[in-house]
Design a protein around this motif. Structure first.
Motif, PDB file in Angstrom:
ATOM      1  N   MET A  91     -15.440  90.560  37.146  1.00 16.70           N
ATOM      2  CA  MET A  91     -14.338  89.522  37.042  1.00 16.70           C
ATOM      3  C   MET A  91     -14.370  88.399  38.079  1.00 16.70           C
ATOM      4  O   MET A  91     -15.016  88.470  39.064  1.00 16.70           O
ATOM      5  CB  MET A  91     -12.816  90.205  37.309  1.00 16.70           C
ATOM      6  N   ASN A  92     -14.163  87.091  37.719  1.00 13.19           N
ATOM      7  CA  ASN A  92     -14.073  85.862  38.205  1.00 13.19           C
ATOM      8  C   ASN A  92     -12.497  85.488  38.808  1.00 13.19           C
ATOM      9  O   ASN A  92     -11.669  85.508  38.005  1.00 13.19           O
ATOM     10  CB  ASN A  92     -14.812  84.633  37.694  1.00 13.19           C
ATOM     11  N   LEU A  93     -12.480  85.354  40.099  1.00 13.61           N
ATOM     12  CA  LEU A  93     -11.273  84.771  40.608  1.00 13.61           C
ATOM     13  C   LEU A  93     -11.528  83.530  41.146  1.00 13.61           C
ATOM     14  O   LEU A  93     -12.043  83.269  41.988  1.00 13.61           O
ATOM     15  CB  LEU A  93     -10.755  85.786  41.735  1.00 13.61           C
ATOM     16  N   GLU A  94     -10.089  82.651  40.899  1.00  7.89           N
ATOM     17  CA  GLU A  94     -10.036  81.129  41.509  1.00  7.89           C
ATOM     18  C   GLU A  94      -8.679  81.401  42.293  1.00  7.89           C
ATOM     19  O   GLU A  94      -7.721  81.801  41.463  1.00  7.89           O
ATOM     20  CB  GLU A  94     -10.200  80.126  40.563  1.00  7.89           C
ATOM     21  N   ILE A  95      -8.660  81.066  43.656  1.00 10.19           N
ATOM     22  CA  ILE A  95      -7.377  80.747  44.270  1.00 10.19           C
ATOM     23  C   ILE A  95      -7.314  79.260  44.680  1.00 10.19           C
ATOM     24  O   ILE A  95      -8.231  78.621  45.308  1.00 10.19           O
ATOM     25  CB  ILE A  95      -7.176  81.629  45.314  1.00 10.19           C
ATOM     26  N   LEU A  96      -6.492  78.645  43.893  1.00  8.03           N
ATOM     27  CA  LEU A  96      -6.202  77.084  44.182  1.00  8.03           C
ATOM     28  C   LEU A  96      -4.906  76.691  44.502  1.00  8.03           C
ATOM     29  O   LEU A  96      -3.770  77.447  44.438  1.00  8.03           O
ATOM     30  CB  LEU A  96      -6.199  76.369  43.014  1.00  8.03           C
ATOM     31  N   THR A  97      -4.816  75.698  45.555  1.00  3.44           N
ATOM     32  CA  THR A  97      -3.625  75.120  45.873  1.00  3.44           C
ATOM     33  C   THR A  97      -3.679  73.461  45.626  1.00  3.44           C
ATOM     34  O   THR A  97      -4.819  73.104  45.040  1.00  3.44           O
ATOM     35  CB  THR A  97      -3.453  75.300  47.499  1.00  3.44           C
ATOM     36  N   PRO A  98      -2.606  73.038  45.787  1.00  3.41           N
ATOM     37  CA  PRO A  98      -2.686  71.524  45.329  1.00  3.41           C
ATOM     38  C   PRO A  98      -3.801  70.626  46.255  1.00  3.41           C
ATOM     39  O   PRO A  98      -4.171  69.774  45.669  1.00  3.41           O
ATOM     40  CB  PRO A  98      -1.089  70.997  45.539  1.00  3.41           C
ATOM     41  N   ASP A  99      -3.901  71.199  47.221  1.00  4.66           N
ATOM     42  CA  ASP A  99      -4.941  70.455  48.146  1.00  4.66           C
ATOM     43  C   ASP A  99      -6.336  70.912  48.108  1.00  4.66           C
ATOM     44  O   ASP A  99      -7.182  69.915  48.247  1.00  4.66           O
ATOM     45  CB  ASP A  99      -4.551  70.680  49.812  1.00  4.66           C
ATOM     46  N   LYS A 100      -6.630  72.028  47.805  1.00  4.20           N
ATOM     47  CA  LYS A 100      -7.982  72.551  47.623  1.00  4.20           C
ATOM     48  C   LYS A 100      -8.284  73.817  46.786  1.00  4.20           C
ATOM     49  O   LYS A 100      -7.257  74.561  46.936  1.00  4.20           O
ATOM     50  CB  LYS A 100      -8.621  72.588  49.019  1.00  4.20           C
ATOM     51  N   LYS A 101      -9.555  74.095  46.973  1.00  2.07           N
ATOM     52  CA  LYS A 101      -9.747  75.604  46.219  1.00  2.07           C
ATOM     53  C   LYS A 101      -9.922  76.435  47.519  1.00  2.07           C
ATOM     54  O   LYS A 101     -10.763  76.218  48.456  1.00  2.07           O
ATOM     55  CB  LYS A 101     -11.283  75.465  45.421  1.00  2.07           C
ATOM     56  N   ILE A 102      -9.227  77.689  47.530  1.00  2.00           N
ATOM     57  CA  ILE A 102      -9.309  78.517  48.370  1.00  2.00           C
ATOM     58  C   ILE A 102     -10.515  79.658  48.500  1.00  2.00           C
ATOM     59  O   ILE A 102     -11.075  80.023  49.540  1.00  2.00           O
ATOM     60  CB  ILE A 102      -7.993  79.002  48.770  1.00  2.00           C
ATOM     61  N   PHE A 103     -10.588  79.867  47.132  1.00  2.00           N
ATOM     62  CA  PHE A 103     -11.510  81.252  47.073  1.00  2.00           C
ATOM     63  C   PHE A 103     -12.220  80.954  45.586  1.00  2.00           C
ATOM     64  O   PHE A 103     -11.316  80.686  44.650  1.00  2.00           O
ATOM     65  CB  PHE A 103     -10.839  82.448  47.214  1.00  2.00           C
ATOM     66  N   LYS A 116       2.288  81.184  49.654  1.00  2.00           N
ATOM     67  CA  LYS A 116       3.607  80.615  49.478  1.00  2.00           C
ATOM     68  C   LYS A 116       3.899  80.402  47.875  1.00  2.00           C
ATOM     69  O   LYS A 116       3.940  79.274  47.358  1.00  2.00           O
ATOM     70  CB  LYS A 116       3.508  79.462  50.343  1.00  2.00           C
ATOM     71  N   GLY A 117       4.137  81.611  47.234  1.00  2.00           N
ATOM     72  CA  GLY A 117       4.651  81.384  45.880  1.00  2.00           C
ATOM     73  C   GLY A 117       3.420  80.944  44.893  1.00  2.00           C
ATOM     74  O   GLY A 117       2.447  80.427  45.296  1.00  2.00           O
ATOM     75  N   GLY A 118       3.763  80.963  43.735  1.00  2.00           N
ATOM     76  CA  GLY A 118       2.835  80.356  42.694  1.00  2.00           C
ATOM     77  C   GLY A 118       2.897  81.097  41.395  1.00  2.00           C
ATOM     78  O   GLY A 118       3.789  81.700  41.006  1.00  2.00           O
ATOM     79  N   VAL A 119       1.654  80.919  40.671  1.00  2.00           N
ATOM     80  CA  VAL A 119       1.601  81.727  39.182  1.00  2.00           C
ATOM     81  C   VAL A 119      -0.174  82.148  39.251  1.00  2.00           C
ATOM     82  O   VAL A 119      -0.979  81.762  39.812  1.00  2.00           O
ATOM     83  CB  VAL A 119       1.676  80.436  38.007  1.00  2.00           C
ATOM     84  N   VAL A 120       0.010  83.216  38.316  1.00  2.00           N
ATOM     85  CA  VAL A 120      -1.282  83.796  38.235  1.00  2.00           C
ATOM     86  C   VAL A 120      -1.465  83.809  36.794  1.00  2.00           C
ATOM     87  O   VAL A 120      -0.499  83.921  35.959  1.00  2.00           O
ATOM     88  CB  VAL A 120      -1.349  85.213  38.981  1.00  2.00           C
ATOM     89  N   GLU A 121      -2.602  83.725  35.978  1.00  2.00           N
ATOM     90  CA  GLU A 121      -3.074  83.726  34.914  1.00  2.00           C
ATOM     91  C   GLU A 121      -4.391  84.665  34.722  1.00  2.00           C
ATOM     92  O   GLU A 121      -5.194  84.178  35.376  1.00  2.00           O
ATOM     93  CB  GLU A 121      -3.237  82.261  34.158  1.00  2.00           C
ATOM     94  N   VAL A 122      -4.399  85.568  33.707  1.00  2.00           N
ATOM     95  CA  VAL A 122      -5.463  86.344  33.641  1.00  2.00           C
ATOM     96  C   VAL A 122      -5.645  86.300  32.116  1.00  2.00           C
ATOM     97  O   VAL A 122      -4.944  86.437  31.273  1.00  2.00           O
ATOM     98  CB  VAL A 122      -5.201  87.854  33.922  1.00  2.00           C
ATOM     99  N   LEU A 123      -7.132  85.965  31.742  1.00  2.00           N
ATOM    100  CA  LEU A 123      -7.480  85.737  30.375  1.00  2.00           C
ATOM    101  C   LEU A 123      -9.107  85.983  30.507  1.00  2.00           C
ATOM    102  O   LEU A 123      -9.896  85.369  31.146  1.00  2.00           O
ATOM    103  CB  LEU A 123      -7.199  84.516  29.771  1.00  2.00           C
TER     104      LEU A 123
END
Length: 80
Positions: free
Chosen positions: A1-13, A61-68
């Motif tokens: 599976m591919n995971l991306e963790i994003l914030t408004p500032d940058k890509k974390i992972f 600190k809070g957010g949303v997750v999408e899996v597809l």
């Protein structure tokens, strides 16, 4: 599976993972390969990533997750 963790500032992972545990609004839940499509809100808490031999944890600190289609995107308000 591919995971991306994003914030408004940058890509974390970004990378391949075997499982991810996220802090859902109704409690933590784990996402494994071939998980059903879902969009869920997230609370403040730990995102635990299990990959090839090593575990990584990010406190968000809070957010949303999408899996597809084995692609997971976590849009976090911030990382603590």
């Amino acid at each position: 599976m591919n995971l991306e963790i994003l914030t408004p500032d940058k890509k974390i992972f970004e990378g391949e993972v075997s499982s991810v545990t996220v802090p859902g609004t109704m409690g933590s839940f784990q996402i494994l390969k071939d998980h059903a499509p879902i969009i869920s809100t997230l609370e403040d808490g730990a995102v635990v990533i299990k990959g090839s031999g090593n575990d990584t944890t990010f406190n968000i600190k809070g957010g949303v997750v999408e899996v597809l289609n084995n692609k997971i995107i976590v849009l976090a308000e911030g990382v603590i």
